[in-house]
Design a protein around this motif. Sequence first.
Motif, PDB file in Angstrom:
ATOM      1  N   GLY A   1     -49.960  -5.128  23.902  1.00  0.00           N
ATOM      2  CA  GLY A   1     -50.661  -5.932  24.859  1.00  0.00           C
ATOM      3  C   GLY A   1     -51.690  -6.633  24.450  1.00  0.00           C
ATOM      4  N   VAL A   2     -52.202  -6.369  23.006  1.00  0.00           N
ATOM      5  CA  VAL A   2     -53.083  -7.098  22.537  1.00  0.00           C
ATOM      6  C   VAL A   2     -52.907  -8.437  22.674  1.00  0.00           C
ATOM      7  N   PRO A   3     -51.874  -9.211  22.299  1.00  0.00           N
ATOM      8  CA  PRO A   3     -51.743 -10.737  22.264  1.00  0.00           C
ATOM      9  C   PRO A   3     -52.069 -11.241  23.786  1.00  0.00           C
ATOM     10  N   SER A   4     -51.678 -10.620  24.752  1.00  0.00           N
ATOM     11  CA  SER A   4     -51.906 -11.085  26.019  1.00  0.00           C
ATOM     12  C   SER A   4     -53.445 -11.027  26.597  1.00  0.00           C
ATOM     13  N   ARG A   5     -53.967 -10.064  26.099  1.00  0.00           N
ATOM     14  CA  ARG A   5     -55.658  -9.838  26.175  1.00  0.00           C
ATOM     15  C   ARG A   5     -56.206 -10.867  25.598  1.00  0.00           C
ATOM     16  N   ALA A   6     -55.877 -11.093  24.371  1.00  0.00           N
ATOM     17  CA  ALA A   6     -56.570 -12.116  23.595  1.00  0.00           C
ATOM     18  C   ALA A   6     -56.356 -13.519  24.152  1.00  0.00           C
TER      19      ALA A   6
ATOM     20  N   LEU B   1     -43.281 -17.560  26.441  1.00  0.00           N
ATOM     21  CA  LEU B   1     -42.518 -17.643  25.204  1.00  0.00           C
ATOM     22  C   LEU B   1     -43.230 -16.848  23.986  1.00  0.00           C
ATOM     23  N   SER B   2     -44.472 -17.262  23.743  1.00  0.00           N
ATOM     24  CA  SER B   2     -45.307 -17.130  22.775  1.00  0.00           C
ATOM     25  C   SER B   2     -45.633 -15.576  22.575  1.00  0.00           C
ATOM     26  N   LEU B   3     -46.114 -15.249  23.726  1.00  0.00           N
ATOM     27  CA  LEU B   3     -46.491 -13.701  24.057  1.00  0.00           C
ATOM     28  C   LEU B   3     -45.106 -12.877  23.872  1.00  0.00           C
ATOM     29  N   LEU B   4     -44.004 -13.059  24.378  1.00  0.00           N
ATOM     30  CA  LEU B   4     -42.762 -12.564  24.177  1.00  0.00           C
ATOM     31  C   LEU B   4     -42.343 -12.345  22.859  1.00  0.00           C
ATOM     32  N   VAL B   5     -42.399 -13.491  21.934  1.00  0.00           N
ATOM     33  CA  VAL B   5     -42.122 -13.330  20.437  1.00  0.00           C
ATOM     34  C   VAL B   5     -43.004 -12.386  19.788  1.00  0.00           C
TER      35      VAL B   5
ATOM     36  N   ASN C   1     -46.381  -8.534  29.250  1.00  0.00           N
ATOM     37  CA  ASN C   1     -46.586  -9.788  28.361  1.00  0.00           C
ATOM     38  C   ASN C   1     -45.591 -10.786  28.368  1.00  0.00           C
ATOM     39  N   CYS C   2     -44.545 -10.738  28.945  1.00  0.00           N
ATOM     40  CA  CYS C   2     -43.561 -11.685  28.766  1.00  0.00           C
ATOM     41  C   CYS C   2     -43.709 -12.668  30.141  1.00  0.00           C
ATOM     42  N   LEU C   3     -44.840 -12.123  31.072  1.00  0.00           N
ATOM     43  CA  LEU C   3     -44.920 -12.869  32.141  1.00  0.00           C
ATOM     44  C   LEU C   3     -46.046 -13.866  31.938  1.00  0.00           C
ATOM     45  N   GLY C   4     -46.722 -14.162  30.402  1.00  0.00           N
ATOM     46  CA  GLY C   4     -47.374 -15.144  30.153  1.00  0.00           C
ATOM     47  C   GLY C   4     -48.740 -15.070  31.163  1.00  0.00           C
TER      48      GLY C   4
ATOM     49  N   ILE D   1     -45.084 -20.831  18.400  1.00  0.00           N
ATOM     50  CA  ILE D   1     -45.047 -19.712  17.138  1.00  0.00           C
ATOM     51  C   ILE D   1     -44.517 -20.679  15.637  1.00  0.00           C
ATOM     52  N   ASN D   2     -43.607 -21.441  15.823  1.00  0.00           N
ATOM     53  CA  ASN D   2     -43.213 -22.149  14.706  1.00  0.00           C
ATOM     54  C   ASN D   2     -44.173 -23.249  14.155  1.00  0.00           C
TER      55      ASN D   2
END
Length: 497
Positions: free
Chosen positions: A273-278, A308-312, A354-357, A482-483
């Motif tokens: 869950g860290v990327p989502s929190r950030a 998409l970014s959080l899901l990757v 996370n995939c809910l953005g 991400i790319n």
Amino acid sequence: MGIVLKQSFQNLITTYLGFGLGAVNTLFLYVNFMSDTYYGLVSFILSTAFILVPFLAFGVQNTMVKFYSSFEGEDQDRFLSWMLLLPLFLIIPLTGITYFLHQQIADFLSSKNEIVAGYVWYIFIIALSSAYFEIFFSWSKVQLKSTFGNFLKEVFHRLGVTLLLVLLAISAIDVDTFIILTVVIYIVRMIIMMVYAFKQRRPLITFSRKRANTTSKLDVQRTSIIKYSTLIIIAGSVATLLIDIDKFMIGKYVAIENVAYYAVAIYIATVIGVPSRAMHQITYPMVAEMLNKKQWSEMSVLYKKSSLSLLVISGLLFLLIVCNIKSLYLLVGPEYATGLYVVLFISASKLLDNCLGINNAIIFNSDYYRIVLVIGVVAVIVAIILNMILIPALGINGAGVATLIATVGYSVAKLLVVQSKFKMQPFSKNSLKIFGLIIGVFCLCYFWDFNLNPVVAIALKGSLITIGYLLISYVFKLSMEINIAMDKVLNIVKKRD
């Protein structure tokens, strides 16, 4: 997306630094230098304190973000001043209740584990300090300054705990002193956040109107603000209860050392869950502004990109954790391995969330948060009932199943609300491709283990998963954000060569 990516990246670095320290604390220092009983006690104290935070904060941390951009000039100062005082309407009576009913509260908390009885005030002080920390953090976030506050939120207290655990390991302090100093760390963190927030915008304690016989926008919206704050208490409580009620109930139904085993499992899964929190540290105020200005198309674009970014990113973290979990528990200790299935359950729920953005940001900054509050209350009730049934029967695995069912149901309900009310959804064909990639790598790697030292096995398997996953993601352009980030990294490497 420029400011989002910049501060999200900065927040991601500090958040992962905090989680790195937390990993050292949770997986090494606590398990080696503190008994299971006292580790369980510390986890119980913190979890119970965090359950109280939404009530003591009076929902102000969210209210500030939602309404700040709708005011201008002196009204902003008056609004911020009011936000500092509003929590006192609950803090003062709850302090009185804690004082006069201290023994009854202690008896309730220690019904299964008597060791808890002496720590009621510790719980309350940590909760109060954390509540005002969140308020001061929001004060900075509405000025679009989230990086330092995120450092304090994610790194500061964990670094302090690391130092205390080292002192405990060399017998410089005892466990009781450790717990007292842990409380002090939360108090100091709140004070530092307050000083930083007030440097961004100095509080002006004034409640006078601009001109006599005039009504300011703040006066017009005051009732709406109070209603929102009151309801957001429920929202905050729902989110916190879904995270911490399981640890609290484990301490109520089984021996307290099981809280330690469960806490380790939850911590491992929470990394996802860290990327989502950030990202949410900066996207929450941005979404609030988009809603206030009715910028629907911009919000829809941000919704899909963030998903998409959080899901990757979270998909990769999910695979690194679940595909290496057996080796990881060989390092932590066999008694903690009882939480292996808990890691799998909670990791799956974190991946879905996370995939809910920016789904949460849209809901809780909109007028439809009331609907989700009702759904959230139902989810908490379901979680409590399932915990009551499953913990006595299955122990900590029962708590994991209860949390999985409640959190997945809650996430799906929030997704449907945004789809229904805003005609937006975060998914695309690339979302399906990413899910397919995650499932494929999981099936290939979960049952495949190296017969090597656990550290070597984790490093080797993790490297192979990371290279293969990112290469496929990059080649098939599963997330352009991400790319772009990977291209920047590659360009830096090329320039150094």
